[in-house]
Write an enzyme that holds these catalytic residues in place. Sequence first.
Site, PDB file in Angstrom:
ATOM      1  N   SER A   1     -33.248  16.368  17.199  1.00  0.00           N
ATOM      2  CA  SER A   1     -34.515  15.657  17.349  1.00  0.00           C
ATOM      3  C   SER A   1     -34.606  14.987  18.715  1.00  0.00           C
ATOM      4  O   SER A   1     -33.698  14.279  19.130  1.00  0.00           O
ATOM      5  CB  SER A   1     -34.650  14.585  16.266  1.00  0.00           C
TER       6      SER A   1
ATOM      7  N   HIS B   1     -38.925   8.786  15.944  1.00  0.00           N
ATOM      8  CA  HIS B   1     -38.065   8.546  14.774  1.00  0.00           C
ATOM      9  C   HIS B   1     -36.592   8.406  15.149  1.00  0.00           C
ATOM     10  O   HIS B   1     -35.799   7.900  14.352  1.00  0.00           O
ATOM     11  CB  HIS B   1     -38.282   9.625  13.701  1.00  0.00           C
TER      12      HIS B   1
ATOM     13  N   ASP C   1     -44.796  11.235  17.470  1.00  0.00           N
ATOM     14  CA  ASP C   1     -43.341  11.169  17.338  1.00  0.00           C
ATOM     15  C   ASP C   1     -42.652  11.289  18.702  1.00  0.00           C
ATOM     16  O   ASP C   1     -41.628  11.958  18.838  1.00  0.00           O
ATOM     17  CB  ASP C   1     -42.824  12.254  16.388  1.00  0.00           C
TER      18      ASP C   1
END
Length: 441
Positions: free
Chosen positions: A203, A100, A130
Amino acid sequence: MTRARLLTATALALTIGATTGGIAVAQTAPSGDFPLPYDSQRGVFSFATGLEGSLPAVVQVTTLGVSAGPSRDGAEPAAVSSGSGVIIDAAEGIIVTNHHVVADGQSYRVDLADGRLLDAELIGSDLATDLAVLRIRAGDLTQVEMVDSDTLRTGDLAFAVGYPLGLDQTLTMGVISGLNRSGLGDAVEDYIQTDAAVNSGNSGGPLLDSRGRLIGINTSILSGDFNGGNDGIAFAVPTRILLFVVGQLRASGAVTRGQIGATLGSLTAERAVELGLGFVRGAIVEDVVPGSPADRAGLRRGDIITRVQNRPIANAGSVQATIGIAPPGTPLTVVYQRDGLQSTASLNVEVPSDTAVQIGSSTIQAFGAGFADTAGGTQVQAVEGGSAAAAAGLRAGDIVTAVGRRPVRSLADLGPLLGARPPLVLTVRRGDGEAEVTLAP
């Protein structure tokens, strides 16, 4: 009283060798096996020695798109997202981050901890886990050491490193709050849960153990704050899954997962009540493809899978977390319940079928989704993470009412229509509304 107890506990934990300038200097733990994380020169407890060697491997990743505003050449790069990453192979310049973080990007920029700013090439990414792999061309890089996530225990210390909320490289500490976490969806899920502070910008950054070794990649948080603030519940993809995914992305730019020939759905509280079950953890076998490994092993529609390879199963995603990273031919032991009795089956993982549409006894599997007739219509029973159906936005619970302009009243209508040349436009009833989903595998 509290201070006296604290000093007593410290005296038991440390062997005090000397006192310098009023600062106690600790030597080793009573067992003599390992020194405690105590800096005798400064007189402080610190994990810096174990962690400092890994920090140069943590980078900031900026994903660039095309600006919609005016520019001299009409295609000025603009930052569309930002996150973190970690170098796992210094010789090849290989960086792992989140899917992402790099999604929808046209180019990528990496900021190293030493201040260098480099262009990066996207090797490949995987929606279901992911994870994404970038490559940079540079010398004098540092890579992180990796450890098997299967050796982790709840209560181990954990350190999250990244570039949160516009700050420079930031280190936070917590513990491993839980293992084998799933239930966030039907993707490949087997997360490490930690309470180390993880915020926007973290992230793709690493989760490290107290020796600075990589144990996972930070990927998501649960937050009661509408702004996505940290509430002490963060999830990381473990190295067990990372190694499989990154290896495939480096080799071919894509991930091919194994299969057993069963359509699986997640056991929710509603389904548990409907089936008269006294538990809500497991994966429901919605259908079995004739002649598949699941069929040969004796699995049937309605069986509830509770463990695979001695791993507890929370939902359909956690089954895929084991099956999906097993090479073809790998034997698996599956524990399931049928009619209140527990049984065990042995089967081998197979490569995915080349056939896009597979028709079972009471369901259809197509493009990573399972369809079955219900009282409400032809329903999507499960969607495999990372599949064409997932990428198109198809959801479990959708009722298919048409493909193109052809109405769908049952599986008998749906099967031939799914075999047509893509793209396929599915009209689905979702809640009180209607949506169109375009399958373009």
